[in-house]
Motif scaffolding. Structure first.
Motif, short mmCIF file in Angstrom:
data_model
loop_
_atom_site.label_atom_id
_atom_site.label_comp_id
_atom_site.label_asym_id
_atom_site.label_seq_id
_atom_site.Cartn_x
_atom_site.Cartn_y
_atom_site.Cartn_z
N VAL A 266 33.59 40.01 -41.22
CA VAL A 266 32.71 41.25 -41.86
C VAL A 266 32.55 42.03 -40.45
N SER A 267 32.37 43.48 -40.68
CA SER A 267 32.12 44.45 -39.64
C SER A 267 31.27 45.37 -40.32
N PHE A 268 30.48 46.05 -39.31
CA PHE A 268 29.57 46.91 -39.42
C PHE A 268 29.01 47.73 -38.39
N HIS A 269 28.45 48.77 -38.63
CA HIS A 269 27.69 49.44 -37.25
C HIS A 269 26.32 49.22 -37.34
N ALA A 270 25.58 48.86 -36.17
CA ALA A 270 24.30 48.82 -35.97
C ALA A 270 23.60 49.73 -35.22
N GLU A 271 22.62 50.23 -35.91
CA GLU A 271 21.98 51.40 -34.90
C GLU A 271 20.76 50.84 -34.03
N ILE A 272 20.68 51.21 -32.85
CA ILE A 272 19.85 50.87 -31.97
C ILE A 272 19.55 52.19 -31.14
N SER A 273 18.15 52.17 -30.62
CA SER A 273 17.73 53.20 -30.06
C SER A 273 18.31 53.60 -28.76
N SER A 274 18.76 54.87 -28.52
CA SER A 274 19.29 55.21 -27.37
C SER A 274 18.78 54.85 -26.00
N ASP A 275 17.18 54.91 -26.20
CA ASP A 275 16.45 54.59 -25.24
C ASP A 275 16.55 53.24 -24.74
N SER A 276 17.30 52.04 -25.66
CA SER A 276 17.14 50.82 -25.39
C SER A 276 18.14 50.44 -24.05
N ASP A 277 17.72 49.39 -23.35
CA ASP A 277 18.58 49.14 -22.27
C ASP A 277 19.92 48.46 -22.76
N ILE A 278 21.19 48.79 -22.14
CA ILE A 278 22.44 48.92 -22.75
C ILE A 278 22.75 47.26 -22.79
N ASN A 279 22.25 46.53 -21.60
CA ASN A 279 22.50 45.15 -21.40
C ASN A 279 21.93 44.26 -22.49
N HIS A 280 20.56 44.59 -22.83
CA HIS A 280 19.57 44.12 -23.85
C HIS A 280 20.25 44.33 -25.02
N ALA A 281 20.69 45.76 -25.42
CA ALA A 281 21.27 45.79 -26.80
C ALA A 281 22.52 45.07 -27.14
N HIS A 282 23.25 44.84 -25.94
CA HIS A 282 24.59 44.15 -26.22
C HIS A 282 24.30 42.64 -26.49
N GLU A 283 23.33 42.15 -25.73
CA GLU A 283 22.56 40.86 -26.09
C GLU A 283 22.14 40.48 -27.34
N ASP A 305 25.89 51.46 -32.37
CA ASP A 305 25.53 53.08 -32.51
C ASP A 305 24.17 53.43 -31.87
N PRO A 306 24.10 54.03 -30.67
CA PRO A 306 22.87 54.61 -30.20
C PRO A 306 22.41 55.75 -30.98
N ILE A 307 21.04 55.69 -31.38
CA ILE A 307 20.53 57.03 -32.00
C ILE A 307 19.39 57.28 -31.55
N SER A 308 19.09 58.51 -31.44
CA SER A 308 17.67 59.12 -30.86
C SER A 308 16.77 58.94 -31.72
N VAL A 309 15.61 58.43 -31.52
CA VAL A 309 14.33 57.94 -32.16
C VAL A 309 13.27 58.73 -31.72
N ASN A 310 13.18 59.03 -30.44
CA ASN A 310 12.17 59.57 -29.72
C ASN A 310 12.17 60.97 -29.47
N ASP A 311 13.28 61.77 -29.58
CA ASP A 311 13.65 63.28 -29.29
C ASP A 311 13.23 63.84 -30.65
N GLU A 312 12.15 64.82 -30.51
CA GLU A 312 11.62 65.23 -31.70
C GLU A 312 12.48 66.30 -32.48
N HIS A 313 12.99 66.90 -31.48
CA HIS A 313 14.22 68.15 -32.21
C HIS A 313 15.29 67.25 -32.92
#
Length: 391
Positions: A266-283, A305-313
């Motif tokens: 099984v493979s898929f893309h997981a969306e995580i906030s781009s503001d997250s710490d990269i090491n924590h996201a990897h964990e 997949d980092p996605i922007s959740v706090n950028d209003e634009h």
């Protein structure tokens, strides 16, 4: 009876994900099928010879073919349980699908031969001689085949085996075939409709049912070999499982690769906030892969997949793109959205998912959405990659 056989011959009967346990179940099913089908072949051949019944003789050789199919199924399980090697890093599990397909082809061949013999019997009917012993033996054969159907079906479900499920389908086909031979013999015994070629007519009905069952099972096996859409309940279970990880905002591009029973990737893309710490996201991703492997027994690979959740634009631009897409076709969806800003215009970059049953082609869908965005806002350009869903 089935539970007794499992208790006697399967040591680790509850560990059905274990390749050794699956092989033991398959061996039990195959040897049981070989033994009973050889007994049925002998009995029906005897019936056919003494009664001069073409449908009984054809049904006898159908059982001989079933015994051969059980041998093929056994060989398939032996080959599929071989460990991985440098040439086959995903194992040999698809051998089981290949042998199931061979069994299905044999079923179709038997159906064709039975159909031909029955046509000849209608054109040049022969007189059948039916005795009480004939009817008794055919009745016993029906009971045996009916039990084999339930036996194969139970084991096929237990170990999720397409080959054994194909044998179950074949058994119920044989049960109906023998039932028709029984009624044809009964009509001869009672001297009912003696002017009609009952034996040949019964044979044709049996042949059509066998051909249909074999063709349907063959299609299902071909789908497995080609790579079919995974079961919707499994996909839904994966989505529900991921919801327990709050850091993951969504998933897409879910793919399930089937290399044989117990050998899924099984493979898929997981969306995580781009503001997250990269090491924590990897964990988090690593932990999810381990948990899914433990729960589903699948090899799991997840792309972050980092996605922007706090950028209003960015949020506004995504909502704008989604509105444009919905106006083109509500069944279209987008993911992997991001933007690049220039002095005079903004690029909206995303993947566009088009359903397989859409009336427009992938290329046309991309152009329609791109034109819609451009015509709605002259300062926006769309950079779109079109794709069909994998699940």
């Amino acid at each position: 009876m089935t539970k007794l056989l499992i208790k006697l011959f399967i040591k680790n009967k509850t560990d059905i994900k274990n390749p050794a346990a699956r092989a033991a179940y398959a061996t039990l099913a195959s040897f049981t099928g070989i033994l009973l089908n050889l007994v049925l072949f002998t009995g029906k051949l005897f019936i056919g010879i003494i009664s001069n019944s073409v449908s009984a003789i054809a049904d006898a050789f159908n059982n001989l073919t079933d015994a051969g199919s059980s041998v093929i199924t056994l060989i398939g399980f032996r080959l599929s349980s071989k460990p991985v090697d440098p040439e086959h890093p995903h194992g040999h599990g698809r051998f089981e699908y290949i042998t199931a397909f061979i069994v299905n082809m044999i079923i179709i061949l038997v159906g064709f031969e039975l159909f031909t013999a029955s046509i000849n019997e209608i054109i040049e009917p022969t007189k059948t001689v039916t005795t009480s012993l004939t009817l008794i033996l055919l009745g016993i054969a029906i009971i045996i085949k009916l039990w084999l159907f339930f036996f194969y079906r139970k084991i096929g479900k237990l170990i999720s085996s397409s080959a054994i499920r194909a044998s179950a389908i074949d058994s119920i086909s044989d049960c109906l075939a023998t039932a028709l031979v029984f009624f044809a013999s009964l009509s001869a015994y009672l001297n009912f409709a003696t002017n009609l070629p009952i034996d040949g007519i019964a044979g044709i009905i049996v042949a059509i049912f066998v051909l249909y069952s074999g063709s349907k099972a063959a299609k299902e096996t071909i789908d497995l070999l080609l790579g079919k859409t995974p079961d919707k309940s499994l996909v839904l279970e994966i989505y529900e499982f991921v919801k327990d990880y709050p850091e993951i905002l969504g998933i897409h591009d879910v793919m399930i690769h089937d290399y044989g029973p117990g050998r899924q990737i099984v493979s898929f893309h997981a969306e995580i906030s781009s503001d997250s710490d990269i090491n924590h996201a990897h964990e988090v991703i690593d932990q999810l892969e381990r948990d899914m492997h433990s729960h589903f027994n699948y090899i799991v690979t997840i792309h972050l997949d980092p996605i922007s959740v706090n950028d209003e634009h960015v949020k506004n631009m995504r909502e704008f793109a989604e509105r444009c897409v919905a106006e083109v076709d509500p069944s279209f969806t987008i993911h992997d959205f991001r933007i690049t800003r220039g002095d005079n215009y903004t690029n909206l970059i995303f993947d566009l998912v088009v359903p397989h049953d859409s009336k427009v082609s992938l290329e046309s869908a991309v152009k329609l959405v791109s034109d819609k965005i451009r015509s709605t806002d002259k300062n926006c350009y769309a950079v779109i990659r079109g794709e069909y869903p994998y699940v």
